[in-house]
Design a protein around this motif. Structure first.
Motif, PDB file in Angstrom:
ATOM      1  N   SER A  24       0.938  -1.044  -0.060  1.00 34.12           N
ATOM      2  CA  SER A  24      -0.135   0.026  -0.127  1.00 34.12           C
ATOM      3  C   SER A  24       0.881   1.294  -0.046  1.00 34.12           C
ATOM      4  O   SER A  24       1.861   1.112   0.596  1.00 34.12           O
ATOM      5  N   GLY A  25       0.351   2.351  -0.220  1.00 35.39           N
ATOM      6  CA  GLY A  25       1.195   3.636  -0.437  1.00 35.39           C
ATOM      7  C   GLY A  25       2.191   3.496  -1.712  1.00 35.39           C
ATOM      8  O   GLY A  25       2.876   4.683  -1.833  1.00 35.39           O
ATOM      9  N   THR A  26       2.111   2.555  -2.614  1.00 37.59           N
ATOM     10  CA  THR A  26       2.829   2.657  -3.739  1.00 37.59           C
ATOM     11  C   THR A  26       2.149   2.561  -4.978  1.00 37.59           C
ATOM     12  O   THR A  26       1.186   1.821  -4.996  1.00 37.59           O
ATOM     13  N   ILE A  27       2.602   3.127  -6.096  1.00 39.02           N
ATOM     14  CA  ILE A  27       1.746   3.154  -7.381  1.00 39.02           C
ATOM     15  C   ILE A  27       2.030   1.754  -7.900  1.00 39.02           C
ATOM     16  O   ILE A  27       2.968   1.125  -8.059  1.00 39.02           O
ATOM     17  N   CYS A  28       0.997   0.942  -8.257  1.00 40.99           N
ATOM     18  CA  CYS A  28       0.954  -0.427  -9.229  1.00 40.99           C
ATOM     19  C   CYS A  28       1.707  -0.177 -10.207  1.00 40.99           C
ATOM     20  O   CYS A  28       1.533   0.717 -10.966  1.00 40.99           O
ATOM     21  N   GLN A  29       2.448  -1.128 -10.649  1.00 39.78           N
ATOM     22  CA  GLN A  29       3.043  -1.135 -11.914  1.00 39.78           C
ATOM     23  C   GLN A  29       2.304  -1.054 -13.094  1.00 39.78           C
ATOM     24  O   GLN A  29       2.580  -0.729 -14.258  1.00 39.78           O
ATOM     25  N   ASN A  30       1.132  -1.549 -12.960  1.00 41.08           N
ATOM     26  CA  ASN A  30       0.051  -1.704 -14.036  1.00 41.08           C
ATOM     27  C   ASN A  30      -0.784  -0.452 -14.188  1.00 41.08           C
ATOM     28  O   ASN A  30      -1.396  -0.191 -15.135  1.00 41.08           O
TER      29      ASN A  30
END
Length: 113
Positions: A24-30
């Protein structure tokens, strides 16, 4: 009221997704900010099953999570709303704080930092 995620990627930032190894708190690579999920049609089960309360008709149409800075979902007991940042730094914005303060006056609200 039929709503679609469209370009919103708030949930792509807000949640831990074990299938993707994403904390959580990180943008998904997709995620494709402004465009939506890059693998929407084939997304994992966790993402497929999730629907924020905005998608379910809560709030005004213009209050999509990426526009207001926070994503709302129900708590496990179903008796409150939970707010999570829609993107980095969103919870520090004055507009976000004011909006959440107003929401907290009307609903039982938990804010996850």
């Amino acid at each position: 009221m039929d709503r679609e995620c469209g370009g919103c990627t708030a949930c792509c930032f807000a949640f831990d997704v074990k299938e993707l190894g994403k904390p959580s708190g990180t943008i998904c690579q997709n995620a494709r900010p402004g465009m939506g999920c890059g693998i929407y049609e084939t997304r994992c089960e966790t993402c497929h099953m999730f629907r924020c309360v905005w998608l379910n008709g809560f709030g005004r149409h213009m209050e999509r999570p990426d526009r207001v800075g926070y994503l709302l979902h129900g708590n496990p007991e179903g008796n409150a709303l939970v707010a999570r940042a829609a993107y980095p730094g969103a919870m520090e914005r004055r507009e976000t704080k004011e909006s959440l303060e107003q929401l907290g006056r009307k609903h039982r609200l938990f804010v996850v930092q």
